[in-house]
Scaffold this motif. Structure first.
Motif, PDB file in Angstrom:
ATOM      1  N   GLN A 156       0.815  -1.211   0.000  1.00  0.00           N
ATOM      2  CA  GLN A 156       0.000   0.000   0.000  1.00  0.00           C
ATOM      3  C   GLN A 156       0.847   1.259   0.000  1.00  0.00           C
ATOM      4  OE1 GLN A 156      -2.443   0.454   3.486  1.00  0.00           O
ATOM      5  NE2 GLN A 156      -3.540   2.233   2.664  1.00  0.00           N
ATOM      6  N   SER A 157       1.827   1.325   0.883  1.00  0.00           N
ATOM      7  CA  SER A 157       2.608   2.555   1.025  1.00  0.00           C
ATOM      8  C   SER A 157       3.390   2.854  -0.248  1.00  0.00           C
ATOM      9  CB  SER A 157       3.553   2.458   2.231  1.00  0.00           C
ATOM     10  OG  SER A 157       4.445   1.366   2.106  1.00  0.00           O
ATOM     11  N   HIS A 158       3.942   1.827  -0.877  1.00  0.00           N
ATOM     12  CA  HIS A 158       4.718   2.065  -2.101  1.00  0.00           C
ATOM     13  C   HIS A 158       3.823   2.610  -3.208  1.00  0.00           C
ATOM     14  CE1 HIS A 158       8.096   1.738  -4.797  1.00  0.00           C
ATOM     15  NE2 HIS A 158       7.363   1.042  -5.651  1.00  0.00           N
ATOM     16  N   CYS A 159       2.651   2.021  -3.380  1.00  0.00           N
ATOM     17  CA  CYS A 159       1.764   2.452  -4.472  1.00  0.00           C
ATOM     18  C   CYS A 159       1.131   3.806  -4.184  1.00  0.00           C
ATOM     19  CB  CYS A 159       0.696   1.390  -4.710  1.00  0.00           C
ATOM     20  SG  CYS A 159       1.383  -0.155  -5.353  1.00  0.00           S
ATOM     21  N   GLU A 160       0.686   4.019  -2.962  1.00  0.00           N
ATOM     22  CA  GLU A 160       0.052   5.300  -2.646  1.00  0.00           C
ATOM     23  C   GLU A 160       1.060   6.440  -2.645  1.00  0.00           C
ATOM     24  OE1 GLU A 160      -2.255   4.760   0.907  1.00  0.00           O
ATOM     25  OE2 GLU A 160      -3.894   3.776  -0.190  1.00  0.00           O
ATOM     26  N   ASN A 161       2.318   6.153  -2.340  1.00  0.00           N
ATOM     27  CA  ASN A 161       3.356   7.188  -2.434  1.00  0.00           C
ATOM     28  C   ASN A 161       3.548   7.671  -3.864  1.00  0.00           C
ATOM     29  OD1 ASN A 161       3.880   7.232   0.307  1.00  0.00           O
ATOM     30  ND2 ASN A 161       5.652   5.854   0.195  1.00  0.00           N
ATOM     31  N   HIS A 162       3.134   6.861  -4.829  1.00  0.00           N
ATOM     32  CA  HIS A 162       3.195   7.251  -6.243  1.00  0.00           C
ATOM     33  C   HIS A 162       1.853   7.780  -6.745  1.00  0.00           C
ATOM     34  CE1 HIS A 162       6.967   4.936  -6.096  1.00  0.00           C
ATOM     35  NE2 HIS A 162       7.314   5.599  -7.187  1.00  0.00           N
ATOM     36  N   GLY A 163       0.889   7.917  -5.839  1.00  0.00           N
ATOM     37  CA  GLY A 163      -0.391   8.492  -6.209  1.00  0.00           C
ATOM     38  C   GLY A 163      -1.400   7.515  -6.782  1.00  0.00           C
ATOM     39  N   TYR A 164      -1.151   6.217  -6.659  1.00  0.00           N
ATOM     40  CA  TYR A 164      -2.030   5.215  -7.242  1.00  0.00           C
ATOM     41  C   TYR A 164      -3.056   4.714  -6.227  1.00  0.00           C
ATOM     42  CZ  TYR A 164       1.577   5.098 -10.877  1.00  0.00           C
ATOM     43  OH  TYR A 164       2.462   5.433 -11.854  1.00  0.00           O
ATOM     44  N   GLY A 165      -4.132   4.114  -6.738  1.00  0.00           N
ATOM     45  CA  GLY A 165      -5.173   3.546  -5.896  1.00  0.00           C
ATOM     46  C   GLY A 165      -4.911   2.072  -5.613  1.00  0.00           C
ATOM     47  N   VAL A 166      -5.252   1.630  -4.413  1.00  0.00           N
ATOM     48  CA  VAL A 166      -5.072   0.239  -3.998  1.00  0.00           C
ATOM     49  C   VAL A 166      -6.461  -0.376  -3.785  1.00  0.00           C
ATOM     50  CG1 VAL A 166      -4.080  -1.317  -2.282  1.00  0.00           C
ATOM     51  CG2 VAL A 166      -2.875   0.803  -2.890  1.00  0.00           C
ATOM     52  N   VAL A 167      -6.791  -1.352  -4.607  1.00  0.00           N
ATOM     53  CA  VAL A 167      -8.112  -1.990  -4.525  1.00  0.00           C
ATOM     54  C   VAL A 167      -8.260  -2.698  -3.177  1.00  0.00           C
ATOM     55  CG1 VAL A 167      -9.557  -3.833  -5.512  1.00  0.00           C
ATOM     56  CG2 VAL A 167      -8.363  -2.217  -7.015  1.00  0.00           C
ATOM     57  N   ARG A 168      -9.390  -2.500  -2.530  1.00  0.00           N
ATOM     58  CA  ARG A 168      -9.630  -3.061  -1.193  1.00  0.00           C
ATOM     59  C   ARG A 168     -10.422  -4.360  -1.219  1.00  0.00           C
ATOM     60  NH1 ARG A 168      -6.760   1.285  -0.523  1.00  0.00           N
ATOM     61  NH2 ARG A 168      -6.905   2.441   1.444  1.00  0.00           N
ATOM     62  N   GLU A 169     -11.337  -4.502  -2.193  1.00  0.00           N
ATOM     63  CA  GLU A 169     -12.324  -5.581  -2.132  1.00  0.00           C
ATOM     64  C   GLU A 169     -11.765  -6.954  -2.483  1.00  0.00           C
ATOM     65  OE1 GLU A 169     -14.531  -1.749  -2.907  1.00  0.00           O
ATOM     66  OE2 GLU A 169     -12.666  -2.669  -3.590  1.00  0.00           O
ATOM     67  N   PHE A 170     -10.602  -7.005  -3.130  1.00  0.00           N
ATOM     68  CA  PHE A 170     -10.003  -8.279  -3.524  1.00  0.00           C
ATOM     69  C   PHE A 170      -8.587  -8.352  -2.966  1.00  0.00           C
ATOM     70  CE2 PHE A 170     -13.421  -7.480  -6.426  1.00  0.00           C
ATOM     71  CZ  PHE A 170     -14.017  -8.725  -6.572  1.00  0.00           C
ATOM     72  N   VAL A 171      -8.195  -9.558  -2.560  1.00  0.00           N
ATOM     73  CA  VAL A 171      -6.964  -9.710  -1.779  1.00  0.00           C
ATOM     74  C   VAL A 171      -6.197 -10.953  -2.221  1.00  0.00           C
ATOM     75  CG1 VAL A 171      -7.962  -8.553   0.232  1.00  0.00           C
ATOM     76  CG2 VAL A 171      -8.178 -11.045   0.019  1.00  0.00           C
ATOM     77  N   GLY A 172      -4.949 -11.054  -1.771  1.00  0.00           N
ATOM     78  CA  GLY A 172      -4.192 -12.286  -1.912  1.00  0.00           C
ATOM     79  C   GLY A 172      -4.722 -13.338  -0.943  1.00  0.00           C
ATOM     80  N   HIS A 173      -4.083 -14.530  -0.956  1.00  0.00           N
ATOM     81  CA  HIS A 173      -4.685 -15.661  -0.254  1.00  0.00           C
ATOM     82  C   HIS A 173      -3.668 -16.760  -0.019  1.00  0.00           C
ATOM     83  CE1 HIS A 173      -4.635 -17.598  -4.252  1.00  0.00           C
ATOM     84  NE2 HIS A 173      -4.972 -16.388  -4.696  1.00  0.00           N
ATOM     85  N   GLY A 174      -4.018 -17.635   0.916  1.00  0.00           N
ATOM     86  CA  GLY A 174      -3.264 -18.869   1.061  1.00  0.00           C
ATOM     87  C   GLY A 174      -3.484 -19.761  -0.146  1.00  0.00           C
ATOM     88  N   GLY A 176      -2.569 -24.012  -1.721  1.00  0.00           N
ATOM     89  CA  GLY A 176      -2.045 -25.353  -1.461  1.00  0.00           C
ATOM     90  C   GLY A 176      -2.771 -26.347  -2.339  1.00  0.00           C
ATOM     91  N   ARG A 177      -3.476 -27.287  -1.712  1.00  0.00           N
ATOM     92  CA  ARG A 177      -4.304 -28.222  -2.483  1.00  0.00           C
ATOM     93  C   ARG A 177      -5.521 -27.512  -3.086  1.00  0.00           C
ATOM     94  NH1 ARG A 177      -3.022 -33.545  -2.121  1.00  0.00           N
ATOM     95  NH2 ARG A 177      -1.473 -34.097  -0.546  1.00  0.00           N
ATOM     96  N   GLU A 178      -5.914 -26.404  -2.459  1.00  0.00           N
ATOM     97  CA  GLU A 178      -6.962 -25.548  -2.990  1.00  0.00           C
ATOM     98  C   GLU A 178      -6.339 -24.231  -3.445  1.00  0.00           C
ATOM     99  OE1 GLU A 178     -10.022 -26.615  -3.426  1.00  0.00           O
ATOM    100  OE2 GLU A 178      -9.576 -28.513  -2.409  1.00  0.00           O
ATOM    101  N   MET A 179      -6.927 -23.624  -4.469  1.00  0.00           N
ATOM    102  CA  MET A 179      -6.355 -22.377  -4.978  1.00  0.00           C
ATOM    103  C   MET A 179      -6.519 -21.239  -3.980  1.00  0.00           C
ATOM    104  SD  MET A 179      -6.841 -20.594  -8.680  1.00  0.00           S
ATOM    105  CE  MET A 179      -8.593 -20.312  -8.524  1.00  0.00           C
ATOM    106  N   HIS A 180      -7.645 -21.229  -3.273  1.00  0.00           N
ATOM    107  CA  HIS A 180      -7.886 -20.181  -2.284  1.00  0.00           C
ATOM    108  C   HIS A 180      -8.003 -20.815  -0.906  1.00  0.00           C
ATOM    109  CE1 HIS A 180      -9.735 -17.753  -5.801  1.00  0.00           C
ATOM    110  NE2 HIS A 180      -8.480 -17.390  -5.595  1.00  0.00           N
TER     111      HIS A 180
END
Length: 262
Positions: A156-174, A176-180
């Motif tokens: 977040q800090s790197h992107c917002e320091n360049h004036g860009y928006g960071v999407v909140r509604e979708f995220v990274g994830h664990g 393994g045997r399942e994708m999410h």
């Protein structure tokens, strides 16, 4: 429930993720003005199946509508994620984020790369550069003893320091045997917050960054996510394993970037 992976499981995850990298590199050979994303999808599915794996995205369930109909997500320009491949030719100056998933020997691979189509403007190039930089800044924080929020804050800090928006509604994830799998890995947050990272935790870190507003909406196809102000968006993703001192990146951009830089 968060599952830490054994060394043997991590190597199986690596194989699945390296196949994703190879698939994206195969697509990179064909990304040019005039090519359609549906053509890229056919190439991806054939390549994945020819290597003994299944495309995990195809038929992926959707609580709001139809299953995902393709093997890759192809998100062009203002489409942030989950773009369905279609017959519209790519144009010079476009960008296309290609998210790809595989299942090989029972384990999942998941990675995304945003490609420039032909020549893009400096404005577009800078967004791609900063988004990819933020991914690696997040990965730097993915070490034993840190917390999820340390990854989130770095992105977040790197992107917002360049004036860009960071999407909140979708995220990274664990992964393994399942994708999410658990835990969720947001691209925004505070240092020191969230679950503590432990050795063997495998996660997909995936900044989804917009040139303008972070606000988004869902397309009528019930899959594609688009920036509300129609500004362009970039998306890069690696699957990594948390280790002591330095994260182990299980996916790879090496083959993609060797082709791009030629």
């Amino acid at each position: 429930m968060v599952y830490l992976k054994t060394d043997d499981e991590i190597e199986l995850l690596r194989e699945a993720n390296l196949l994703v990298g190879k698939t994206l590199a195969e697509l990179a050979k064909n990304i040019k003005p005039g090519v359609t994303t549906r053509q890229l999808d056919v190439l991806a599915e054939t390549f994945i199946r020819d290597h003994g794996a299944e495309p995990t995205f195809k038929g992926f369930p959707n609580p709001y509508g139809p299953e995902f109909p393709a093997s890759i997500c192809t998100s062009v320009n203002e489409v942030v994620i989950h773009g369905i491949p279609n017959d519209i030719p790519l144009k010079d100056g476009d960008i296309v984020s290609i998210d790809c998933g595989t299942k090989l020997n029972g384990f999942c691979g998941d990675s995304c790369y945003t490609f420039a189509v032909g020549e893009v403007s400096e404005t577009v190039s800078n967004l791609l550069r900063v988004t990819k930089e933020s991914l690696y800044k997040g990965i730097e924080q993915a070490v034993v003893g840190h917390r999820i929020g340390d990854i989130s804050y770095a992105v977040q800090s790197h992107c917002e320091n360049h004036g860009y928006g960071v999407v909140r509604e979708f995220v990274g994830h664990g992964i393994g045997r399942e994708m999410h799998e658990d835990p969720q890995v947001p691209n925004y947050g505070k240092r020191g917050n969230g679950m503590q990272l432990k050795d063997g935790l495998c996660i997909a870190i995936e900044p989804m960054i917009t040139y303008g507003s972070k606000d988004i909406y869902l397309l009528p196809d019930k899959w594609g996510i688009v920036t509300r102000d129609k500004s362009i968006s970039a998306h890069f993703e690696h699957t990594i394993c948390v280790r002591k001192g330095k994260a182990d990146i299980l996916s790879s951009f090496d083959e993609i970037e060797n082709l791009i830089q030629r």
